[in-house]
Design a protein around this motif. Structure first.
Motif, PDB file in Angstrom:
ATOM      1  N   VAL A 330      76.290 -60.885 -98.036  1.00 31.79           N
ATOM      2  CA  VAL A 330      76.334 -59.728 -97.146  1.00 31.79           C
ATOM      3  C   VAL A 330      77.475 -58.779 -97.498  1.00 31.79           C
ATOM      4  N   ASN A 331      78.622 -59.312 -97.914  1.00 27.55           N
ATOM      5  CA  ASN A 331      79.816 -58.489 -98.135  1.00 27.55           C
ATOM      6  C   ASN A 331      79.608 -57.327 -99.097  1.00 27.55           C
ATOM      7  N   PRO A 332      79.024 -57.553-100.294  1.00 31.31           N
ATOM      8  CA  PRO A 332      78.849 -56.405-101.200  1.00 31.31           C
ATOM      9  C   PRO A 332      77.892 -55.352-100.655  1.00 31.31           C
ATOM     10  N   LEU A 333      76.952 -55.747 -99.801  1.00 31.51           N
ATOM     11  CA  LEU A 333      76.044 -54.780 -99.204  1.00 31.51           C
ATOM     12  C   LEU A 333      76.754 -53.952 -98.143  1.00 31.51           C
ATOM     13  N   VAL A 334      77.598 -54.585 -97.343  1.00 33.56           N
ATOM     14  CA  VAL A 334      78.260 -53.906 -96.231  1.00 33.56           C
ATOM     15  C   VAL A 334      79.438 -53.071 -96.709  1.00 33.56           C
ATOM     16  N   TYR A 335      80.314 -53.678 -97.504  1.00 24.03           N
ATOM     17  CA  TYR A 335      81.549 -53.013 -97.899  1.00 24.03           C
ATOM     18  C   TYR A 335      81.433 -52.268 -99.230  1.00 24.03           C
ATOM     19  N   GLY A 336      80.302 -52.433 -99.928  1.00 22.10           N
ATOM     20  CA  GLY A 336      80.154 -51.768-101.209  1.00 22.10           C
ATOM     21  C   GLY A 336      78.965 -50.837-101.249  1.00 22.10           C
ATOM     22  N   LEU A 337      77.769 -51.395-101.381  1.00 20.53           N
ATOM     23  CA  LEU A 337      76.565 -50.595-101.614  1.00 20.53           C
ATOM     24  C   LEU A 337      76.191 -49.713-100.428  1.00 20.53           C
ATOM     25  N   ARG A 338      76.712 -49.993 -99.233  1.00 21.14           N
ATOM     26  CA  ARG A 338      76.377 -49.170 -98.079  1.00 21.14           C
ATOM     27  C   ARG A 338      77.108 -47.825 -98.103  1.00 21.14           C
ATOM     28  N   SER A 339      78.223 -47.735 -98.805  1.00 16.01           N
ATOM     29  CA  SER A 339      79.000 -46.499 -98.817  1.00 16.01           C
ATOM     30  C   SER A 339      78.275 -45.405 -99.589  1.00 16.01           C
ATOM     31  N   VAL A 340      78.551 -44.162 -99.229  1.00 18.23           N
ATOM     32  CA  VAL A 340      77.898 -43.025 -99.868  1.00 18.23           C
ATOM     33  C   VAL A 340      78.266 -42.959-101.346  1.00 18.23           C
ATOM     34  N   GLU A 341      79.526 -43.249-101.659  1.00 15.73           N
ATOM     35  CA  GLU A 341      79.973 -43.185-103.049  1.00 15.73           C
ATOM     36  C   GLU A 341      79.243 -44.202-103.924  1.00 15.73           C
ATOM     37  N   MET A 342      79.059 -45.409-103.395  1.00 13.31           N
ATOM     38  CA  MET A 342      78.384 -46.445-104.172  1.00 13.31           C
ATOM     39  C   MET A 342      76.900 -46.122-104.363  1.00 13.31           C
ATOM     40  N   ARG A 343      76.270 -45.588-103.335  1.00 18.77           N
ATOM     41  CA  ARG A 343      74.866 -45.213-103.473  1.00 18.77           C
ATOM     42  C   ARG A 343      74.704 -44.095-104.499  1.00 18.77           C
ATOM     43  N   LYS A 344      75.663 -43.170-104.517  1.00 14.36           N
ATOM     44  CA  LYS A 344      75.616 -42.099-105.515  1.00 14.36           C
ATOM     45  C   LYS A 344      75.815 -42.657-106.925  1.00 14.36           C
ATOM     46  N   ALA A 345      76.749 -43.614-107.068  1.00 13.23           N
ATOM     47  CA  ALA A 345      76.972 -44.231-108.380  1.00 13.23           C
ATOM     48  C   ALA A 345      75.731 -44.996-108.841  1.00 13.23           C
ATOM     49  N   LEU A 346      75.057 -45.675-107.910  1.00 10.58           N
ATOM     50  CA  LEU A 346      73.833 -46.389-108.257  1.00 10.58           C
ATOM     51  C   LEU A 346      72.727 -45.420-108.658  1.00 10.58           C
ATOM     52  N   ALA A 347      72.610 -44.295-107.926  1.00  4.18           N
ATOM     53  CA  ALA A 347      71.598 -43.299-108.271  1.00  4.18           C
ATOM     54  C   ALA A 347      71.892 -42.677-109.637  1.00  4.18           C
ATOM     55  N   ASP A 348      73.165 -42.403-109.917  1.00  5.45           N
ATOM     56  CA  ASP A 348      73.532 -41.851-111.228  1.00  5.45           C
ATOM     57  C   ASP A 348      73.221 -42.841-112.341  1.00  5.45           C
ATOM     58  N   LEU A 349      73.452 -44.132-112.087  1.00  6.39           N
ATOM     59  CA  LEU A 349      73.156 -45.152-113.098  1.00  6.39           C
ATOM     60  C   LEU A 349      71.657 -45.215-113.385  1.00  6.39           C
ATOM     61  N   LEU A 350      70.840 -45.217-112.327  1.00  8.03           N
ATOM     62  CA  LEU A 350      69.389 -45.263-112.512  1.00  8.03           C
ATOM     63  C   LEU A 350      68.878 -43.996-113.177  1.00  8.03           C
ATOM     64  N   ARG A 351      69.468 -42.832-112.804  1.00 12.15           N
ATOM     65  CA  ARG A 351      69.053 -41.572-113.417  1.00 12.15           C
ATOM     66  C   ARG A 351      69.426 -41.537-114.894  1.00 12.15           C
ATOM     67  N   TRP A 352      70.598 -42.091-115.221  1.00 12.61           N
ATOM     68  CA  TRP A 352      71.042 -42.124-116.622  1.00 12.61           C
ATOM     69  C   TRP A 352      70.132 -43.019-117.448  1.00 12.61           C
ATOM     70  N   ARG A 353      69.749 -44.164-116.869  1.00 12.37           N
ATOM     71  CA  ARG A 353      68.826 -45.059-117.568  1.00 12.37           C
ATOM     72  C   ARG A 353      67.493 -44.375-117.801  1.00 12.37           C
ATOM     73  N   GLY A 354      67.013 -43.647-116.769  1.00 10.61           N
ATOM     74  CA  GLY A 354      65.732 -42.960-116.903  1.00 10.61           C
ATOM     75  C   GLY A 354      65.783 -41.843-117.926  1.00 10.61           C
ATOM     76  N   ASP A 355      66.879 -41.065-117.935  1.00  8.31           N
ATOM     77  CA  ASP A 355      67.021 -39.982-118.900  1.00  8.31           C
ATOM     78  C   ASP A 355      67.074 -40.519-120.325  1.00  8.31           C
ATOM     79  N   ASN A 356      67.780 -41.627-120.514  1.00  4.90           N
ATOM     80  CA  ASN A 356      67.864 -42.221-121.848  1.00  4.90           C
ATOM     81  C   ASN A 356      66.497 -42.707-122.332  1.00  4.90           C
ATOM     82  N   ARG A 357      65.709 -43.266-121.384  1.00  5.32           N
ATOM     83  CA  ARG A 357      64.383 -43.741-121.765  1.00  5.32           C
ATOM     84  C   ARG A 357      63.472 -42.571-122.122  1.00  5.32           C
ATOM     85  N   VAL A 358      63.569 -41.489-121.343  1.00  2.00           N
ATOM     86  CA  VAL A 358      62.739 -40.318-121.635  1.00  2.00           C
ATOM     87  C   VAL A 358      63.164 -39.675-122.942  1.00  2.00           C
ATOM     88  N   ALA A 359      64.497 -39.614-123.177  1.00  2.00           N
ATOM     89  CA  ALA A 359      64.985 -39.013-124.412  1.00  2.00           C
ATOM     90  C   ALA A 359      64.632 -39.846-125.631  1.00  2.00           C
TER      91      ALA A 359
END
Length: 381
Positions: A330-359
């Motif tokens: 529970v801890n990483p979900l509550v104190y980590g992934l729930r924060s706006v900054e962490m969700r943005k970092a996760l979205a940037d990571l997924l977007r970067w992976r997707g861009d690399n695959r498309v490129a």
């Protein structure tokens, strides 16, 4: 509950080495089936522990990777404390999860060996470190909200390093002090090779060593005292943060519902985090719910022993083991992934992976076409 010498249990062979090995395995098996008398429950428990362990490893590793890979997060005190919490959770999961799974697969209780003592120290240190870290995180948020203009002056990198060092010194010293008192005050009976539980947790080890008073008193005083300080620190921090947020909207005659929901959410997650410790403290003061103990002995059963454990004690023991693996999930979900900054970092990571695959797709197609042309020319030649 009366504690009996389980070294009397086991099969007797002519060869003394075979006697010790067989007797230990038989005793561990007897204790395991006395602790979990319903065999269909064992696979279910194994699946639960495997699922919690794997989920804890995955979600903690993901959170740690996101923090370390982001230049915007890795320097912030909030996420530095979160990294320390993740380290504590990974230690707790590594110490508890595989050991319980191994006991369930073998159908035997824990063997008393050096790993058992290491498990005791590391498990105690990781629990106290997690408790101290989430308390520090609550105080850090209080300073951030209520002293925003002076926050960077108060919470410096040097002070944060000292806080982290103090957390680990205190946590490790608790584990070492407990085991030193246990070994100094207790006495392991001869040929007493197994403990009466699936994990070398404090009650189990104390009973295994003859129930000495010194380590039990030390643990039952320092543990609740630390828990009380944690609760007081959280109550103070969240009350002041909620009060500060309410004062911000008071001139508009409105109620800050967002602040109220946020405070209630974190208090609920705190209760879930502290639930294993609360159950442990409660069990320390309820004699019938203390660690599993041998209450009856019969010379007419196989191996010469019959173990009857208190159903309440066995239920407390198994429930505690499950709950010990819930906070690291529970801890990483509550104190980590729930924060706006962490969700943005996760979205940037997924977007970067997707861009690399498309490129990479045009390049792959170009290589494929070139190989086709090359093969055609080779066949024509």
């Amino acid at each position: 509950m009366e504690s009996l010498n389980i070294s009397e249990c086991g099969s007797y062979q002519d060869n003394q080495t075979e006697l010790r090995v067989t007797g230990r395995a038989d005793t561990a098996g007897y204790l395991f089936h006395a602790l979990i008398p319903y065999e269909p429950v064992v696979p279910v428990l194994a699946v639960v522990f495997v699922s919690l362990t794997l989920f804890s490893f995955v979600v903690n590793a993901l959170t740690l990777y996101l923090i370390e890979s982001s230049d915007d997060l890795s320097w912030q005190p909030r996420f530095i404390l979160c990294e320390n919490l993740i380290l504590s959770d990974l230690l707790q999961t590594t110490t508890f999860g595989p050991a319980v799974i191994y006991s369930l697969i073998r159908g035997q209780t824990m063997a008393c060996n050096p790993w058992c003592y290491i498990q005791y120290i590391v498990g105690t240190a990781s629990i106290f470190s997690s408790l101290s870290t989430i308390t520090s995180m609550a105080l850090e948020r209080y300073l951030y909200v209520c002293f925003a203009l002076r926050y960077l002056v108060i919470v410096t990198r040097e002070r944060l390093s000292k806080v982290l060092a103090l957390i680990w010194v205190y946590s490790i010293s608790m584990g070492i002090t407990n085991i030193v008192l246990l070994l100094h005050s207790g006495k392991e009976e001869e040929n007493h090779h197994v403990v009466m539980g699936l994990l070398c947790e404090p009650d189990i080890m104390e009973q295994h060593m003859g129930s000495p008073r010194a380590p039990a008193i030390f643990r039952k005083v320092l543990g609740p005292f630390t828990l009380l300080l944690c609760l007081l620190a959280h109550a103070f921090s969240y009350y002041r943060m909620y009060q500060n947020a309410s004062n911000a909207v008071e001139p508009f005659d409105e109620v800050n519902h967002t602040a109220r929901r946020t405070v209630m959410f974190y208090l609920g997650m705190l209760f879930l985090q502290l639930l294993p410790l609360l159950i442990k403290v409660a069990s320390d003061f309820l004699p019938e719910s203390r660690s599993p103990g041998v209450t009856e002995l019969s010379s007419q059963t196989q191996g010469g022993c019959k173990h009857t454990l208190s159903a309440i004690a066995a239920g407390f023991h198994v429930s505690l083991l499950i709950l010990l693996l819930v906070p690291p999930c529970v801890n990483p979900l509550v104190y980590g992934l729930r924060s706006v900054e962490m969700r943005k970092a996760l979205a940037d990571l997924l977007r970067w992976r997707g861009d690399n695959r498309v490129a990479a797709e045009p390049a792959v197609e170009m290589i494929r076409q070139r190989n086709i042309v090359h093969n055609d020319l080779a066949e024509a030649g």
